[in-house]
Motif scaffolding. Structure first.
Motif, PDB file in Angstrom:
ATOM      1  N   VAL A 218     -41.056  30.424  17.265  1.00  0.00           N
ATOM      2  CA  VAL A 218     -41.428  28.988  17.114  1.00  0.00           C
ATOM      3  C   VAL A 218     -40.682  28.350  18.332  1.00  0.00           C
ATOM      4  O   VAL A 218     -41.221  27.518  18.918  1.00  0.00           O
ATOM      5  N   ILE A 219     -39.180  28.630  18.380  1.00  0.00           N
ATOM      6  CA  ILE A 219     -38.651  27.599  19.470  1.00  0.00           C
ATOM      7  C   ILE A 219     -39.131  28.089  20.693  1.00  0.00           C
ATOM      8  O   ILE A 219     -39.269  27.294  21.552  1.00  0.00           O
ATOM      9  N   THR A 221     -42.055  29.218  21.481  1.00  0.00           N
ATOM     10  CA  THR A 221     -43.627  28.488  21.574  1.00  0.00           C
ATOM     11  C   THR A 221     -43.331  27.258  21.863  1.00  0.00           C
ATOM     12  O   THR A 221     -44.085  26.776  22.982  1.00  0.00           O
ATOM     13  N   MET A 222     -42.391  26.367  21.313  1.00  0.00           N
ATOM     14  CA  MET A 222     -42.329  25.104  21.636  1.00  0.00           C
ATOM     15  C   MET A 222     -41.963  24.920  23.142  1.00  0.00           C
ATOM     16  O   MET A 222     -42.451  23.961  23.985  1.00  0.00           O
ATOM     17  N   ILE A 257     -22.447  18.941  26.323  1.00  0.00           N
ATOM     18  CA  ILE A 257     -22.658  18.486  25.208  1.00  0.00           C
ATOM     19  C   ILE A 257     -22.235  19.361  23.735  1.00  0.00           C
ATOM     20  O   ILE A 257     -21.396  19.393  23.369  1.00  0.00           O
ATOM     21  N   ASP A 258     -23.482  20.017  23.699  1.00  0.00           N
ATOM     22  CA  ASP A 258     -23.446  20.887  22.413  1.00  0.00           C
ATOM     23  C   ASP A 258     -24.629  21.813  22.399  1.00  0.00           C
ATOM     24  O   ASP A 258     -25.655  21.319  22.843  1.00  0.00           O
ATOM     25  N   GLY A 260     -26.033  23.164  20.125  1.00  0.00           N
ATOM     26  CA  GLY A 260     -26.919  22.621  19.063  1.00  0.00           C
ATOM     27  C   GLY A 260     -27.880  21.741  19.561  1.00  0.00           C
ATOM     28  O   GLY A 260     -29.169  21.469  18.703  1.00  0.00           O
ATOM     29  N   LEU A 261     -27.804  21.054  20.849  1.00  0.00           N
ATOM     30  CA  LEU A 261     -28.705  19.878  21.240  1.00  0.00           C
ATOM     31  C   LEU A 261     -29.967  20.352  22.128  1.00  0.00           C
ATOM     32  O   LEU A 261     -30.505  19.566  22.671  1.00  0.00           O
ATOM     33  N   LEU A 263     -32.620  22.046  21.795  1.00  0.00           N
ATOM     34  CA  LEU A 263     -33.959  21.670  21.423  1.00  0.00           C
ATOM     35  C   LEU A 263     -34.302  19.982  21.562  1.00  0.00           C
ATOM     36  O   LEU A 263     -35.290  19.633  21.950  1.00  0.00           O
ATOM     37  N   TYR A 267     -36.989  18.164  23.587  1.00  0.00           N
ATOM     38  CA  TYR A 267     -37.947  17.070  23.198  1.00  0.00           C
ATOM     39  C   TYR A 267     -37.799  15.815  24.028  1.00  0.00           C
ATOM     40  O   TYR A 267     -38.688  15.114  23.948  1.00  0.00           O
ATOM     41  N   PHE A 270     -39.792  16.375  26.806  1.00  0.00           N
ATOM     42  CA  PHE A 270     -41.051  16.181  26.419  1.00  0.00           C
ATOM     43  C   PHE A 270     -41.908  14.786  26.167  1.00  0.00           C
ATOM     44  O   PHE A 270     -42.723  14.356  26.466  1.00  0.00           O
ATOM     45  N   LEU A 271     -40.832  13.932  25.503  1.00  0.00           N
ATOM     46  CA  LEU A 271     -41.223  12.559  25.376  1.00  0.00           C
ATOM     47  C   LEU A 271     -41.428  11.654  26.855  1.00  0.00           C
ATOM     48  O   LEU A 271     -42.445  11.159  26.861  1.00  0.00           O
TER      49      LEU A 271
ATOM     50  N   ALA D 104     -46.184   7.424  20.736  1.00  0.00           N
ATOM     51  CA  ALA D 104     -45.992   8.316  21.784  1.00  0.00           C
ATOM     52  C   ALA D 104     -47.064   9.358  22.194  1.00  0.00           C
ATOM     53  O   ALA D 104     -47.489   9.747  23.299  1.00  0.00           O
ATOM     54  N   ILE D 115     -48.230  20.034  19.115  1.00  0.00           N
ATOM     55  CA  ILE D 115     -46.892  20.252  19.482  1.00  0.00           C
ATOM     56  C   ILE D 115     -45.917  19.681  19.041  1.00  0.00           C
ATOM     57  O   ILE D 115     -44.578  20.084  19.010  1.00  0.00           O
ATOM     58  N   PHE D 116     -45.946  18.461  19.400  1.00  0.00           N
ATOM     59  CA  PHE D 116     -44.651  17.290  19.005  1.00  0.00           C
ATOM     60  C   PHE D 116     -44.059  17.527  17.835  1.00  0.00           C
ATOM     61  O   PHE D 116     -42.789  17.458  17.393  1.00  0.00           O
ATOM     62  N   LEU D 118     -44.633  20.019  15.563  1.00  0.00           N
ATOM     63  CA  LEU D 118     -44.084  21.436  15.486  1.00  0.00           C
ATOM     64  C   LEU D 118     -42.678  21.469  15.257  1.00  0.00           C
ATOM     65  O   LEU D 118     -42.268  22.142  14.377  1.00  0.00           O
ATOM     66  N   MET D 123     -35.912  19.762  15.251  1.00  0.00           N
ATOM     67  CA  MET D 123     -35.010  18.961  16.170  1.00  0.00           C
ATOM     68  C   MET D 123     -34.082  17.785  15.432  1.00  0.00           C
ATOM     69  O   MET D 123     -32.898  17.688  15.748  1.00  0.00           O
ATOM     70  N   ASN D 126     -31.137  19.438  13.919  1.00  0.00           N
ATOM     71  CA  ASN D 126     -30.162  19.813  14.985  1.00  0.00           C
ATOM     72  C   ASN D 126     -29.304  18.442  14.933  1.00  0.00           C
ATOM     73  O   ASN D 126     -28.255  18.397  15.297  1.00  0.00           O
ATOM     74  N   LEU D 127     -30.281  17.378  15.490  1.00  0.00           N
ATOM     75  CA  LEU D 127     -29.442  16.173  15.745  1.00  0.00           C
ATOM     76  C   LEU D 127     -28.636  15.660  14.716  1.00  0.00           C
ATOM     77  O   LEU D 127     -27.494  15.200  15.297  1.00  0.00           O
ATOM     78  N   TRP D 130     -25.478  17.717  14.468  1.00  0.00           N
ATOM     79  CA  TRP D 130     -24.489  17.368  15.387  1.00  0.00           C
ATOM     80  C   TRP D 130     -23.826  15.923  15.080  1.00  0.00           C
ATOM     81  O   TRP D 130     -22.565  15.957  15.320  1.00  0.00           O
TER      82      TRP D 130
END
Lengths: 287, 236, 243, 308
Positions: A218-219, A221-222, A257-258, A260-261, A263, A267, A270-271, D104, D115-116, D118, D123, D126-127, D130
Motif C-alpha cells: 500500500v505504501i 501504491t501511495m 530528519i528521520d 520514519g517521516l 511518508l 504527503y 502531495f498536498l 484541500a 488516495i489522500f 488511503l 502518515m 508516523n508523524l 516521531w
C-alpha cells in the motif's frame, strides 16, 4: 550531493512503478490500487528464488515479466472488463475499480502472508561503487539502470509502433478509437497487462536494495499514485520528473530528519500539488 | 451495398427501432429524416456497432453480415461513422487524427490517396496539421472528423446530424462537401434534422417516425411531397 | 412587456484559454423584461459568454454585474443566488430524483428560496406552466427529449431568476416540437422575464428577441433589433453566408 | 393516525430502548461483541452519510478514530486531564483536521480524495511516533478510568442514537437534499445555487467528528495507548466494507452490514487469524461483483419482484 544521487537512483525505480500505474489508469481507465501488491509479489519472488535457488534477480526479472503480463491480462479480462462493461459512467467505474482492486490487493497480501509472513531482504551486489565522488551500492545502480532500460523501451514502443499508437489513441478517446478500427477492449487489456508487467519488474529491481514485508504494497501504491498525480495522469514525462523529485525529497528527509517521516514528506508534496497544481506538473488547466 | 433488414433496437422496455429496413449504395447520398427520439441515432449506432441497446435483425455490407461484429471490425468492413459529438481525438494533433483514421488494415495501402482526397476537400487541415484538435472551432473539428472517416477508406460514410450546432454558412459548406465526397465514389448515409438543405443535395431519403420507416423515395420527390413539407419543412 | 432599465452589465469582458482568445473585449447590457438573442457562428464565443455570466467560467478581464452584484469573480453557486439561472446545451436532468424533486432542486438554494410544502406547490405550478403537469409522477428516465427540456426549463425558473440563460434550448427539436418550444419561450417573454437566448434557429430569433447581439471570433460585430442585425452586411458576411 | 414519517422514528426508538437492556442480560464475551457492533454501527452509518450520496470513498475513519483515542491517552497521561474533558475536545480536533483535508481535496475529483485518505492514518501515526520519540519522550500513555464495558456500551449507544437522529433529520433537510443533488450532478448542483464544496466539507467534518468521538469513548477499553494500536488503517477498510455490504441508500443499511460482518470477523480472527486479510479482500470482491447495492439493495430487489 550524496542525497541528490541516492535520491535520483531511488526516483528512477519509482518512475518505473508510476509508469505501470499511469498505463493502467490512463489507458485502461482502471485505478489499480493493488499496484503496490503486484510490486511486492515481484520482490518476494525474487527473494525466494534468490535465497532458495541462488538465481540472480537479473534473471528473475526476465522470467517474471511474461508471467506478470499474463496474470495481469487475465485479471483484466476476467475481473475488470465486466466492471468496465457495466459502468454507466467514468465515476461509477472509478468507484467499482477502486473497491475491486482493494479486494484484490488484500487478497494478494493474504496470499503472501501464507507464503512468507515476515520481513524479507537479501544481499545482492551490495558492494560500494564510487559515482561522481559519492559512494553508492552497486545494486542501486543496477536497479536504476534496469529502470532506465525498461522506461526507454516503453517510450519507444508507445511512440514508434502501431500498437503503441493504438494505446495512445485509447488513452485520448476510447469511443473514437473504436471508430478508427482499434479494438478498445484488447488494447486496454494490453495496456493493463504491460502496466502490471512493468510494476512487477520494478518490484524485482527494488528488492535488491530494500527490505520489504507482504503488507508494504500500500505504501508503494501511495507513492505511485502521488507521482502519477504530480506528473499529470497519462503524462510519462511528468511521471519521470515527479518520481525523481519524490526520490530526492524522501532521501533528504530520511537522511536529514528521520527515516520514519518519508511518508509524511510524500504527503506534504502531495498536498502542495493538490493545492497549487492539481492538473500535474506539465498538465494544462481544464477549461 | 449496405443493406439493413428488419432491424430492431431495444433499451430495456423501450423499443427505439422496430423492423427498419433500408439500403444505401456506394456513390449515393441517402438521408434519414425524423424527429428527435424517432430512433435515427439508434439506427446509425447499431450499424456502427456501438449501440447500448439490444439489436436484432440483419445488417449486411456487400452480402457480408456486420451484426454482432465489434465497432473495430465494422470499420474494417468498410463503414466509417462520424457520431454526434464527432468522435475525434481532442488531445492529439490534426495529423495524428488523420493517421489514426488510416489505422484499419483496409486503409493502410491507400493512405496516400485518401490523404490527398482529404486535403483537396479540406485544404485548411493541411495548413493546421500540427494543431491540437481540441483548440479548433466547431466547424474545423467537423472537418477533422470527416477527414478522419475518409482516411479509413470507407465504402459507406455515416454521419449523425453533422449540421447540429453549425452556423448556416458552415452548414452550406458541409453539404457541399458531402456531395463532393459522393463524387469520389463513397456512399453517404446521414441522419439530419435539416430537411430542406439535406434533401436538396441527397439522392434518396427515408422518413422515420416512432422507430419505424414511414416513407421513402427520391429526394426531389420527398422535397415536393406536401405531407413531407408539412411535417419537416414548413411550420416555423 | 416593454423593457425597463438595464440590470445586467457586461463590461469589456475577455476570456483566454491558453493562447486562444475565446471572447475578446465584449460589452453589452440587458434590460429588465427584455429577451436578448446572442448569435454568431459556431465557436464564436457565445457559449463562453453564457458560461461567464452563469459563473461556470471566470473572465480573464472585464466585469459582469447583475443588479449591483458583481458576478465576475463569484463562484458558480453565488451567481445562481444573485439571480442567474440557466439551461444546458446538453440537457442535464438529475436521474435519481423524481420529476417534482428535479424542479424543487432549482427552488431551494438559488435566488428566491423556498422549502417544504411551499417549494413543492411552487414546483408543481411550474411543471404545469411548462406543460408537464401530467408527467409529474412519471419516472424521470421515461421522459421524452422535449419533456426533459421542459423539465430543465422548469428547474431554471424555480429560482425566480433575474436573468434566465437559455443555451440552445431549442436545438435538436423537430419542427412540431420547435413550435411548442418557441411558444413556451414567447409566453415567458409575455410574463416579462429577462432572458438571454443563444440560438441557431433564425425564425426563433426573429420572433422572440427584442434585441440581438452578434459576435464573431469572440468580438461583438453588431447589436440591434433582429431585423436590423440580420440585414447588416457585416453579419451577413460573417454568419449567414448569403449574397 | 400518526404521520407516516414518524413511524420509522418510533420503531427506531423502540429498538434503541431494547438495545439499552443488552448489558443487563449479556456480559463478558457477548457484551464485548455488542460493544464492537455498536462501535461499527456508529462509524459506518456516519461514513455512509457522507460517502453514500457523494460517492467519495473516505478511508480516513482510522485516522480520526486514532486521533480520538490518542488524544484521550495523551491528555490523561501527560496533562492530567479528565477522560471527559479529552473525550469532549478530541472530536473537535478531528473535525478541524477534516475541514483542512476536505478543503484541500474535496474540490477535486473523487480519486484524489481516496488516495489522500488511503495513507492518512499511516502518515499521522508516523508523524505522532516521531513527535513522541523526539519531543515528548517515548512513554506509553495510560487510560485509567472507572468505566467498564457496560458504560462504554451505553455511551456508544447514545452516540449511535445521535448519528441515526442526525441522519434522519438530514434526510429531511436542505443539506441532505443538496447532497442528493450533488451526488447526481455536481455541475447542476452548483448552477442551482448549492455551495458544493461547503456541503461536502461539512458532511466530511461530521464523519470526522463521529469517528473521533467513538475513538475517544472506546479508549478506556485499551488501557494502554500507543500510536501503533489506535491508528489502524484496517479499521478504515472494515468500516467501508460494512457500510457497502449493508447498502448506503438507506439510513439503516450499514447496520445490516455491521452485524453479520462483525460476527464473521470474530470467528475468522479467532479461528484463522492469518486469513483475516484475505477475508477482507474476498468481501470487497463479493460486494463489487455480487451485491453492488448491498443487502438493502438485495432486499428491495426482492420486494420489487414480489410486488411485480
Amino acid at each position: 550531493m550524496d542525497i541528490l544521487i541516492s535520491g535520483l537512483l531511488l526516483g528512477g525505480t519509482y518512475a518505473l512503478i508510476a509508469m505501470g500505474l499511469t498505463l493502467q489508469y490512463g489507458v485502461a481507465r482502471i485505478m489499480n490500487l493493488a499496484n503496490g501488491e503486484v510490486l511486492v509479489i515481484g520482490a518476494l519472488t525474487a527473494f525466494l528464488v534468490y535465497t532458495s535457488l541462488a538465481v540472480s534477480p537479473l534473471v528473475t526479472v526476465l522470467v517474471i515479466a511474461p508471467l506478470a503480463f499474463a496474470a495481469s491480462w487475465l485479471v483484466y479480462r476476467i475481473l475488470l472488463l465486466p466492471l468496465v462493461r457495466r459502468a454507466k459512467n467514468q465515476g461509477q467505474l472509478e468507484v467499482d475499480s477502486i473497491l475491486a482492486t482493494f479486494g484484490m490487493g488484500f487478497f494478494l497480501v493474504g496470499g503472501m502472508v501464507f507464503i512468507y509472513p515476515e520481513l524479507f531482504a537479501y544481499s545482492y551486489l551490495a558492494v560500494p561503487v564510487d559515482l561522481a565522488g559519492t559512494t553508492v551500492a552497486a545494486n542501486r545502480l543496477v536497479a536504476f539502470g534496469g529502470a532506465v532500460l525498461i522506461g526507454l523501451a516503453l517510450y519507444l514502443w508507445l511512440n514508434r509502433t502501431r500498437a503503441g499508437l493504438a494505446v495512445r489513441a485509447v488513452a485520448v478517446s476510447p469511443l473514437a478509437a473504436g471508430l478508427v478500427g482499434i479494438n478498445v477492449e484488447k488494447t486496454s487489456a494490453l495496456a493493463f497487462a504491460i502496466g502490471g508487467m512493468i510494476t512487477a519488474m520494478g518490484g524485482v529491481l527494488i528488492s535488491t536494495f530494500i527490505t520489504l514485508d507482504p503488507s508494504f504494497g500500500v505504501i508503494f501504491t501511495m507513492k505511485a499514485l502521488i507521482i502519477v498525480i504530480m506528473g499529470g495522469v497519462g503524462d510519462i514525462r511528468g511521471a519521470i520528473v515527479a518520481a525523481l523529485i519524490l526520490g530526492v525529497v524522501e532521501t533528504a528527509v530520511a537522511t536529514l530528519i528521520d527515516p520514519g517521516l518519508t511518508l509524511a514528506a510524500a504527503y506534504t508534496i502531495f498536498l502542495l500539488v493538490l493545492l497549487f497544481r492539481p492538473e500535474g506538473l506539465f498538465g494544462r488547466r481544464p477549461a | 451495398m449496405l443493406e439493413i433488414r428488419n432491424l430492431t433496437v431495444t433499451y430495456g422496455l423501450h423499443k427505439a427501432l422496430q423492423g427498419v429496413s433500408l439500403t444505401a449504395e456506394k456513390g449515393e447520398v441517402v438521408v434519414i429524416l425524423g424527429a428527435n427520439g424517432a430512433g435515427k441515432s439508434s439506427l446509425l449506432r447499431a450499424i456502427a456497432g456501438i449501440s447500448e441497446g439490444d439489436v436484432a435483425g440483419d445488417v449486411t455490407l456487400a452480402g457480408a453480415s456486420l451484426r454482432s461484429l465489434g465497432a473495430d471490425r465494422i470499420v474494417e468492413q468498410g463503414i466509417a461513422f462520424v457520431p454526434e459529438g464527432r468522435g475525434i481525438f481532442g488531445d492529439l494533433s490534426v495529423w495524428e487524427n488523420l493517421m489514426l483514421g488510416a489505422y484499419p488494415e483496409r486503409a493502410r495501402a491507400r493512405r496516400k490517396q485518401n490523404l490527398e482526397r482529404v486535403v483537396s476537400l479540406f485544404p485548411k487541415l493541411a495548413q493546421r496539421r500540427g494543431q491540437t484538435v481540441r483548440t479548433m472551432s466547431g466547424g474545423e473539428q467537423q472537418m477533422v472528423a470527416i477527414g478522419r472517416a475518409i482516411m479509413s477508406n470507407p465504402d459507406i460514410l455515416m454521419l449523425d446530424e453533422p449540421s447540429l450546432g453549425l452556423s448556416p454558412l458552415l452548414c452550406r459548406d458541409l453539404f457541399e462537401n458531402l456531395s463532393k465526397i459522393r463524387e469520389t465514389g463513397i456512399g453517404v448515409l446521414l441522419v439530419e434534422q435539416n430537411a430542406k438543405q439535406s434533401l436538396a443535395m441527397a439522392d434518396r431519403g427515408y422518413l422515420i417516425e416512432n422507430g419505424r420507416i414511414t416513407g421513402e423515395g427520391q429526394a426531389d420527390a420527398l422535397l415536393s411531397d406536401p405531407a413531407v413539407q408539412k411535417a419537416y419543412l414548413g411550420g416555423v | 412587456m416593454t423593457p425597463g432599465d438595464p440590470i445586467l452589465f457586461v463590461n469589456n469582458v475577455t476570456k483566454r484559454f491558453g493562447g486562444l482568445v475565446a471572447v475578446n473585449n465584449v460589452s453589452f447590457e440587458v434590460r429588465e423584461h427584455e429577451v436578448m438573442g446572442l448569435i454568431g457562428p459556431n465557436g464564436s464565443g457565445k457559449s463562453t459568454t453564457m458560461n461567464m455570466i452563469s459563473g461556470a467560467l471566470k473572465a480573464t478581464s472585464g466585469s459582469i454585474t447583475l443588479k449591483g452584484h458583481d458576478l465576475t469573480r463569484a463562484k458558480t453557486f453565488e451567481n445562481a443566488r444573485f439571480g442567474v439561472s440557466r439551461t444546458f446545451q446538453l440537457v442535464r436532468i438529475l436521474p435519481e430524483l423524481s420529476v417534482l424533486e428535479n424542479v424543487i432542486a432549482g427552488a431551494v438554494f438559488g435566488h428566491k428560496r423556498r422549502w417544504g410544502a411551499e417549494a413543492e406547490a411552487f414546483a408543481a405550478g411550474l411543471l404545469e406552466r411548462v406543460g408537464l403537469a401530467e408527467r409529474i409522477t412519471a419516472p424521470v428516465g421515461s421522459l421524452t427529449y422535449i419533456d426533459q427540456k421542459r423539465l430543465e426549463l422548469a428547474r431554471a425558473l424555480a429560482g425566480e431568476p433575474s436573468v434566465l440563460l437559455l443555451d440552445e434550448w431549442l436545438a435538436g427539436l423537430n419542427p412540431s416540437e420547435l413550435k411548442v418550444g418557441i411558444d413556451l419561450v414567447a409566453s415567458l417573454r409575455q410574463e416579462g422575464r429577462t432572458i438571454i437566448l443563444v440560438e441557431h434557429v433564425m425564425d426563433a430569433i426573429r420572433s422572440l428577441c427584442d434585441r440581438c447581439l452578434v459576435i464573431n471570433s469572440g468580438t461583438k460585430i453588431a447589436e440591434g433589433t433582429p431585423d436590423a442585425v440580420l440585414s447588416d452586411p457585416d453579419v451577413i458576411r460573417a454568419y449567414l453566408g448569403e449574397g | 393516525m400518526m404521520p407516516a414519517s414518524l413511524r420509522p422514528l418510533l420503531v427506531a426508538g423502540g429498538l434503541l430502548g431494547l438495545a439499552g437492556f443488552v448489558p443487563l442480560v449479556a456480559d463478558g464475551y457477548w457484551l464485548s461483541i455488542a460493544v464492537t457492533i455498536l462501535m461499527y454501527v456508529a462509524l459506518s452509518t456516519s461514513w455512509a452519510l457522507f460517502s453514500g450520496p457523494t460517492h467519495y470513498i473516505a478511508l480516513s475513519t482510522g485516522a480520526f478514530f486514532g486521533i480520538g483515542g490518542y488524544l484521550v491517552g495523551l491528555g490523561m497521561s501527560d496533562y492530567d486531564q479528565s477522560f471527559w474533558a479529552m473525550a469532549a475536545i478530541a472530536p473537535f480536533v478531528a473535525t478541524g483536521l477534516a475541514a483542512l483535508i476536505g478543503w484541500a481535496t474535496l474540490r477535486l475529483s473523487g480519486v484524489y480524495f481516496v488516495i489522500f485518505t488511503l495513507g492518512l492514518a499511516e502518515m499521522i501515526r508516523n508523524l505522532i511516533s516521531w513527535i513522541q520519540n523526539n519531543f515528548l519522550g517515548s512513554r506509553g500513555l495510560y487510560v485509567l478510568t472507572d468505566l467498564d464495558e457496560r458504560h462504554i456500551y451505553w455511551m456508544l449507544l447514545a452516540i449511535t442514537a445521535g448519528v441515526f437522529l442526525f441522519g434522519w433529520r438530514l434526510g429531511r433537510s436542505r443539506l441532505g437534499f443538496a447532497l442528493r443533488i450533488l451526488g447526481n450532478d455536481e455541475e447542476v448542483a452548483r448552477h442551482v445555487g448549492i455551495n458544493t464544496a461547503r456541503t461536502k466539507i461539512l458532511m466530511f467534518m461530521t464523519t470526522g467528528f463521529v469517528a473521533a468521538l467513538v475513538g475517544a469513548v472506546v479508549a478506556p477499553r485499551y488501557y494502554y495507548i500507543e500510536p501503533n494500536v489506535v491508528f489502524s488503517p484496517e479499521l478504515s477498510f472494515i468500516v467501508v466494507i460494512m457500510a457497502l455490504l449493508g447498502g448506503t441508500r438507506r439510513l439503516y443499511g450499514p447496520l445490516l452490514g455491521v452485524i453479520p460482518f462483525t460476527l464473521l470477523w470474530e470467528v475468522i480472527s479467532v479461528s484463522f487469524p492469518n486469513a483475516t486479510t484475505m477475508v477482507l479482500g474476498l468481501t470487497f470482491l463479493l460486494i463489487v461483483y455480487g451485491i453492488p447495492n448491498g443487502i438493502t439493495g438485495l432486499l428491495s430487489g426482492f420486494a420489487a419482484r414480489r410486488s411485480a
